[in-house]
Each structure stands twice: as C-alpha cells, then as structure tokens.
Scaffold this motif. Structure first.
Motif, short mmCIF file in Angstrom:
data_model
loop_
_atom_site.label_atom_id
_atom_site.label_comp_id
_atom_site.label_asym_id
_atom_site.label_seq_id
_atom_site.Cartn_x
_atom_site.Cartn_y
_atom_site.Cartn_z
N LEU A 11 -6.91 -0.63 -13.79
CA LEU A 11 -7.85 -1.47 -12.85
C LEU A 11 -7.13 -1.87 -11.69
O LEU A 11 -7.46 -1.61 -10.46
N ARG A 44 0.71 -1.21 -0.13
CA ARG A 44 -0.14 0.08 0.07
C ARG A 44 0.86 1.20 0.02
O ARG A 44 0.56 2.26 -0.55
N GLU A 79 -6.27 0.95 -9.10
CA GLU A 79 -7.61 1.63 -8.44
C GLU A 79 -8.49 0.78 -7.77
O GLU A 79 -9.12 1.19 -6.88
N LEU A 80 -8.44 -0.59 -8.19
CA LEU A 80 -9.51 -1.50 -7.70
C LEU A 80 -8.69 -2.44 -6.45
O LEU A 80 -9.57 -2.97 -5.52
N TRP A 123 -7.88 -11.39 -3.45
CA TRP A 123 -8.16 -10.10 -4.24
C TRP A 123 -6.94 -9.32 -4.45
O TRP A 123 -6.66 -8.92 -5.41
N ARG A 124 -6.41 -9.08 -3.29
CA ARG A 124 -5.21 -8.03 -3.40
C ARG A 124 -3.90 -8.63 -4.17
O ARG A 124 -3.44 -7.93 -4.88
N LEU A 179 1.83 1.72 -3.60
CA LEU A 179 0.55 2.26 -4.48
C LEU A 179 0.43 3.75 -4.13
O LEU A 179 -0.03 4.69 -4.74
N SER A 187 -7.43 -1.82 -3.64
CA SER A 187 -7.65 -1.50 -2.13
C SER A 187 -9.34 -1.47 -1.64
O SER A 187 -9.66 -1.13 -0.82
N HIS A 188 -10.03 -1.66 -2.84
CA HIS A 188 -11.60 -1.86 -2.66
C HIS A 188 -12.04 -2.97 -1.62
O HIS A 188 -12.91 -2.67 -1.05
N LEU A 189 -11.32 -4.15 -1.78
CA LEU A 189 -11.79 -5.09 -0.91
C LEU A 189 -10.63 -5.46 0.05
O LEU A 189 -9.51 -5.35 -0.55
N TRP A 242 -4.50 -8.61 -7.85
CA TRP A 242 -4.31 -7.05 -8.45
C TRP A 242 -2.83 -6.86 -8.35
O TRP A 242 -2.36 -6.23 -9.27
N LEU A 300 -2.80 -1.44 -20.51
CA LEU A 300 -3.22 0.11 -19.98
C LEU A 300 -4.24 0.05 -19.11
O LEU A 300 -4.42 0.63 -18.00
N VAL A 301 -5.23 -0.53 -19.65
CA VAL A 301 -6.58 -1.14 -18.99
C VAL A 301 -6.20 -1.84 -17.77
O VAL A 301 -6.93 -1.44 -16.65
#
Lengths: 344, 469
Positions: free
Chosen positions: A96, A41, A99-100, A109-110, A44, A102-104, A113, A91-92
């Motif tokens: 993602l 984190r 940005e995504l 999940w982490r 990021l 740390s949402h969960l 990503w 790039l897509v």
C-alpha cells in the motif's frame, strides 16, 4: 526428483531474496538517502515497475512448497503462525505504501506512507533473516510431527526456543545489513546526483558491517548447528559455493571503492545467491531440523508428495518459469537505465 | 460466511471457530476485488478493441476504467497474499493431506498467472505511449488472460474440494493420480463458467451504474460509451448466469451433493414432485419451512429435468452429514437466486431502452442502475457462501471433514488475535480504496487527447501515480 524440487524451492527463494531484497533495501534507506519529495519519488520510481513482480517470487515459492513438500508447508507455516501473520501484515502495508503514496499531493499523506515504507521494509528484512535463523537453529518438532514456537522465550537457542533468540536475531541483523547494503547498490545504479551520492555513502558503511556480522554468523552457526558444515563438507559439488560467496564479497568491495556501482550490485546479487545456496546445500536433506531429537527432524523425502505429481509438475514448471523469466527480462529491460523524473 | 462461523455450535474458545471465521472473513473481503478485476479486465479489453478501430469515446472510457482497474487490482493482490499463506498457517492438516494435489493448481496460479499479471499491469497502466497501439493492446490482452487464468486455477482447486477427482490416497495423504482428470474436473468447468459470468455481472453493473451516475448529473459525454457497454454486456452475462451456467451448476450439486441441495431448499422430507420454495423461513427445531410460497414440482424439474423426479430430503441423511448453518445456507441460496432474477429484469429493461435509444432519458431506470451497484457483490458473496457452506461438514467432499483440517498447534487465542488484526487492517484498506476510487469517479474520464500531458516512460514511475504533477 526430490533433490531437484528441494533445489527448485531454494532457487526460487534465493531469487526472491535477491530481487525483493533490493526493494527492502531501498525502502530501508529511502528516508536517509532521499530527503526531498522529488528524491523520494526517484527512489520509488526505481523500484516501482518491478517490486510487484519481485514479490511474486515469494508467492510462487510458497506454491511450489505446498505442491512438492506439503508436509513441510503444513508443519512450517502452522508452527510459525504469529511471525508469518506479521509478515503478511508487513507485506500488505508495504504494498500500500508504494502504490498509494503518490495518489495525493499532500505532504502529510506522503510523509506517512514514507514512514510506513521504511518501517515495514526494515522489519521485513529482519524477519526474513530471523526466519532463516529459525530453520538453521531448528524448531521443537516432537513425536506428533508438528511444532508451535512462541515469539520469544529465554532468548537462548535450546530444546524449546522462541522465534527470537540471540542467534536468530543475529541472522536478522545480518539480513538487515545485507539487504540495506544490496539496496544501496541498486539505488546507486538507478539514480543520479544527491541520491546516488548518499546511496554510495550508505553502501560504504553497510558493506563493512555485512562482512563483520557475516563473520559472526559463520562462527555462531558453528555453535548452533555444526551439521551445516559437515553437510557442506560431505558434498564436494557444494565446495565452490562458499568460495564464490567470498569472491563475490571481495568483488563488491573492489568495485564499490572504484565507483562501479553496477558491477558491485551484480557482485552483491552473486554474494546473496551463493550464500543462500551454500546454506541450502549444507542443510540438505533436512527441511526443518528438530531441537527435541534428530529423529523428529523433517527431511525432504518425508515431506515430499508422490513421484507422479512431481514429474507432472516438472513439465509445466519448466515451461512456466521460462515464461516468468522472459516477462521479468522484458520488464527490467524496459525499465533499464537511470531514473529520470519529468517535471519539478 | 462470517455469520456462518459465528453461529457454529462450538464456542469461541474452539480454535475451529476462529479458523473458519478468519478464512471466511479474509476470503470474502478479498473476493470483493478480483470479481471486479476479472470482469473489468474483459471490459477494458473490449473498449481497447473498439478504440483500436478509431472510436475516441471508447478510448477515453478504456483509460478511465484502466485507472479503476489499477487501484482495484492492487487491493486484490495485497489481500490475496494472506490466503496463500493461510492454507498452511490455519489449515495445516488440510494442506498436509491434500497439498500434493491442490498444490498443483495453487503453484500453477503463481507460476502462470501472477508473473504474467505483475509484469503487464504496469505496462497496461502507464505504457500506452511507449508500447504503441498494438503493443499496448497485447499487454491489455495479457493482463486479461492472466486474471482469468488465475480464476481458473482457484476454481479448479475449489472444485477438487467440492468434487474430488484425479487423486489417490497413499499413506494417509492424497497424491495426484491423473493431472488431466484433476485439472479438467467437470465441476471446475461449470463452476468457472458460472463464476466468470458473475464476475462480468459485477463489472457490468459497476460500469453501467457509474455511467448512470454521470448521465443523471448531465455528463453524457463521460457516460455514453460506458452505459452502452455496461448494459449490453450486463444483459448477456445475467442471462448466461441463470442458463446454462447456474442451471448446470445446480444439477451438479443435485447429483453429487444431494444433502447440500436439500439444505439449500430446506427440504426436510423428500419425495417426488418436490416443490420449489420461493420464500419462507426454515425452522430446524420443528423441521419445517415456515410461511412458504411454493412452485409445485419445480425443484424436481430444476434438479433432475423431470417433474416426477424424487428429491431427497434432509431426513434421508444422517444428521452428521448435514451442512452446519443450514439457515444461512438457505438464505444465501435464495438471496443469490432472487438477486440474479432481479438483475435480468433490470438489465432487460435497460437493454430495451438502450435499443430504443431512450436509456439516457429514462431517469428512474438510471437511478435503479446507479443504486444497483452493491447488489452483484452481495449476490457473488451469497453464491460463494452457498458453495462453501453447502460443502460442509466436509473440507474435501467425502474425504476430509473441516473439523479435522485445522492446524493442531494453533490455539484459539492466536487465531482470534490474527482475526482481529485482519479486521483492523482491512478496515483501513476499505477506507483507502473507497477514498481513492471515489476521487477517480468524481473526476471521470479525460476526453480531448490534445490536453493530455505527455506520459513519461513507465519505467520512471511507480505504478498508479495517477496524480503525479
């Protein structure tokens, strides 16, 4: 006017490489320099507020290319069809993943990503280098003025090369090393503790690699496109650029081994800028050299739109880019200093 | 638009088919997000202005909708980047021919709008504590401005393709002749107004629909500010959508693209006092509209302002100038207009109940608002389908045919491969978006400011770390 816009495209792409380059470097290294969730984190958070704005330099460069040099945009983008599509997908995925993640609050999940970010960043660095390698080596433009280049053929540069051959792969490896090394210095300057220590260690490995591979690139470019050096030699104003690049590289080493990572980062940015500027100066006035015959090469004058459009654009571009630099300065200023995460 | 490409008369081994399908798919998918972003940016700004004057509920609503805006914005950005590339990768002859003109607005979008948006998005999302009230309001206004500017530059680009002005043909390519004629194209003005109203309609329906969902669940504290905002703004936008913006857009089509108007209404034989078809199925074999319900002379009036005006029919034009996919063009137009009319009715009824203070108790109306959320998206997509299919067979009206605009060296196999790749990637993006936004909606706005954890500096966190511990 045409030379000016050639310079603008080169300038904006160089800014893109310097700014988004450290995002790619951070993405490449974060799996190694950051091991716990908190450390990841931190990485990021170091690129979070700025990566999106950095990427806009690529989009804005594309806009300037289609405006000022529509033929170069059309010929180049359609010729590099598959590699560019791969760039888009990377790039897509990278956007993602940043940005995504740390949402969960779920370790799977982490981790997923994190891996996406690492792979997409590494691939982007190689692809950017290979793209530059393709432009330097030339592409098979024929009498129609267009070209199509497969992903690979015999892995040898020649009349009908692929996107990947030994030369473009070499430039890709150089870009990978340089952006990883650049990102390591950025991270070292933005973090504390274990992440900073590991980033410094990575930089101490990566920078010698940059120097060695870079030397190889200089020699091999002599083989593949000697015109680059004759072009450079013919333009006296461009002579300081290679000197500056060498000085900046020396500056990186000097400050890195004295533990001054922020000075080293600035030297690294100067190294990338002067290397790219020297390359553009050597290539000018070509935009896309042809491997079939020099007569088919696309020059800036052939690719440019009319004078009126270029003059009008000069007015609004000067205003627009000043505003953009202002916003960037504001964002970087509000994000200055080392990252400090709250909580556990 | 996707279906439009599928029915194109060339087979699947024709690269043109895949280029059209790919662009139709990627641009349609992309535009699901900006249409909400632009409208929601306005709504968030209005909430912030009310919160600025001390309305706590508006403040909570502003913070909640900013979170939705953030996720929506990111998906809009990542799906928008491919489009900027596709002009070159898939439509090389178009960008070679017209890049000197349309490149102006595309480059201006990057230079003026994207830098602005990317700089202020993070500050809007996480900078509330750090920037202070005035600074944060200014950042929100900057984000709103950036998103609407971006819309204008894209509309101006499209308007040039619909109604080219300000250009000059030199050596087989187009060059800019008059910057102001090009940027202030009359078509761009009305198209922008029509499109931005449509964007506000989408955002209003989403805000009102989610608020109706909360109200139905008894969470009126979450809902009331959003319900009032969504219905009020939605009613205004729905009316403006029809008149004057839709009306003027239609008159421009009648004047500059009469064959498109004939195809939209399936008018095979023209004449004075042309009737308006409310419903019916066009049959191109027999050149008739089957099972029609007509309003006499209404089309003449709507197109030219007088019941006696002559409307040209498709038979007045050579078939080579007819739009391809006339059936889809016809249905897209009727779906757009039909839904637009229903929207006015729904928002009108909701507006009356809101004014009487009875909306929160009108359960059937709340159900209708909640279930209406997808329909503005359908109407927006249908509207753009009308614009893009009505322009056919031209990519730049009267100047370049779509069939002549593709990349000469990109084969059907390459284009098919990348189209499938986009389908797969965007399927994943859709699932992620619905998953994340669904979570936010279930969670709802956070009210009491006292229990809010202190927000760390924006610099210390990537954007959208909404759930950071």
């Amino acid at each position: 006017m045409i030379s000016f816009w050639y310079g603008v495209v080169a300038f904006m792409l160089s800014v893109y490489v310097i700014l988004d380059g450290f995002d790619f470097g951070a993405g490449i290294l974060h799996l190694f320099v950051a091991r716990t969730d908190r450390e990841r984190r931190e990485v990021l958070a170091a690129i979070g507020p700025v990566w999106d704005g950095n990427e806009v330099w690529l989009i804005a460069s594309g806009g300037i290319l289609v405006l000022a040099f529509p033929r170069a945009y059309a010929v180049g983008f359609s010729g590099f069809y598959l590699p560019l599509m791969i760039v888009l997908w990377l790039l897509v995925l990278r956007g993602l993943s940043i940005e995504l993640r740390s949402h969960l609050d779920n370790p799977l999940w982490r981790s997923f990503w994190d891996a996406v970010l690492g792979v997409a960043s590494a691939a982007m660095a190689v692809v950017l280098g290979a793209a530059l390698g393709n432009v330097l080596r030339g592409v098979p433009i024929d009498e129609t003025g267009f070209f199509a280049v497969p992903l690979f053929t015999t892995f040898r540069p020649g009349r009908n090369p692929g996107v990947l051959d030994w030369y473009t792969v070499l430039i890709g490896v150089f870009a990978f090393a340089a952006l990883a090394a650049h990102g390591a210095l950025y991270l070292a300057g933005k973090t504390e503790g274990a992440v900073r220590e590991r980033a410094l260690a990575a930089a101490r490995v990566a920078w010698p690699a940059v120097a060695v591979v870079g030397l190889g690139c200089i020699v091999c470019t002599w083989q593949v496109r000697p015109e680059l050096y004759t072009g450079l030699a013919a333009r006296a104003w461009s002579w300081p650029l290679p000197v500056l690049a060498a000085a900046a590289l020396a500056g990186v080493f000097a400050s890195l081994f004295r533990g001054r990572e922020r000075t080293a980062f600035l030297c690294s940015a100067a190294f990338l800028a002067s290397t790219l500027a020297a390359t553009a100066a050597g290539l000018f006035p070509l935009m896309l050299p042809s491997t079939i015959a020099p007569a088919f090469s696309l020059t800036a004058a052939q690719a440019a739109t009319g004078q009126h459009g270029l003059r009008v654009a000069l007015i609004w571009w000067t205003l627009g880019i000043s505003l953009a630099v202002g916003y960037a300065a504001f964002v970087y200023r509000s994000a200055r200093g080392r990252v400090r995460l709250d909580g556990p | 638009m996707v279906a439009a490409a599928l029915t194109s008369q060339q087979g699947v081994s024709d690269p043109l088919f895949w280029h059209r399908l790919q662009f139709a798919f990627t641009v349609t998918f992309h535009y699901l997000f900006p249409q909400l972003t632009m409208g929601l940016a306005l709504i968030v700004l209005l909430f912030r202005l009310r919160a600025f004057r001390g309305n706590a509920q508006a403040g909570a609503a502003a913070r909640f909708w900013t979170k939705v805006l953030g996720v929506n914005f990111v998906v809009g950005v990542v799906t928008g980047i491919p489009l900027e590339f596709q002009f070159g990768t898939n439509w090389a002859r178009f960008s070679h021919y017209a890049g000197g003109v349309v490149g102006q607005t595309l480059a201006m979008e990057g230079t003026f709008a994207f830098f602005l948006e990317s700089a202020f998005l993070g500050l809007v999302l996480y900078g509330e504590k750090k920037l202070g009230r005035v600074g944060h309001l200014a950042a929100t206004a900057a984000l709103f401005l950036g998103s609407w500017l971006s819309g204008y530059f894209i509309i101006a680009t499209n308007a040039f393709m619909q109604h080219p002005v300000g250009h000059l043909a030199v050596d087989g390519t187009l060059q800019l002749a008059s910057f102001w004629d090009f940027v202030l194209n009359e078509w761009a003005g009305w198209q922008f107004a029509h499109n931005m109203c449509a964007s506000v309609v989408t955002a209003s329906f989403v805000v009102a629909g989610i608020a109706a969902f909360w109200t139905l669940l008894g969470r009126e504290e979450d809902a009331s500010a959003s319900l009032r905002m969504g219905v009020t703004l939605g009613l205004i936008a729905c009316v403006l959508q029809l008149f004057p913006t839709g009306d003027r857009q239609g008159k421009l089509v009648a004047r500059h693209q009469p064959v498109a108007l004939a195809a939209m209404e399936a008018v095979f034989e023209g004449g004075p006092q042309a009737p308006l078809a409310i419903i019916g199925q066009p049959n191109l074999e027999t050149r008739t509209l089957e099972n029609p319900i007509y309003v006499p002379a209404a089309l003449s009036f709507l197109a030219y302002g007088s019941f006696g005006s002559t409307v040209k029919g498709l038979s007045d034009f050579p078939a080579s100038e007819w739009p391809d996919n006339i059936e889809i063009l016809y249905y897209a137009y009727h779906i757009m207009v039909g839904l637009g009319t229903l929207f006015i009715a729904l928002m009108g009824a909701a507006g009356v109940q809101l004014w009487r203070g009875r909306l929160a108790a009108s359960r059937p109306l709340l159900w209708a608002l909640m279930l209406a959320i997808p329909f503005p998206y359908i109407a927006n997509t249908a509207g753009w389908t009308v614009a893009e299919l009505g322009r056919q067979p031209w990519i730049i009206y009267g100047l370049m045919r779509t069939a002549h605009a593709t990349s000469p060296r990109v084969g059907a196999g390459d284009a098919a491969f990348t189209t499938l790749g986009f389908c797969g990637l965007y399927a994943v993006v859709s699932l992620l978006f619905l998953f994340l936004v669904g979570g936010e909606i279930a969670h709802g706005p956070e009210h009491a400011p006292a229990v809010q954890p202190p927000a760390p500096a924006p610099s210390a966190r990537p954007a959208f770390q909404a759930r950071e511990p």
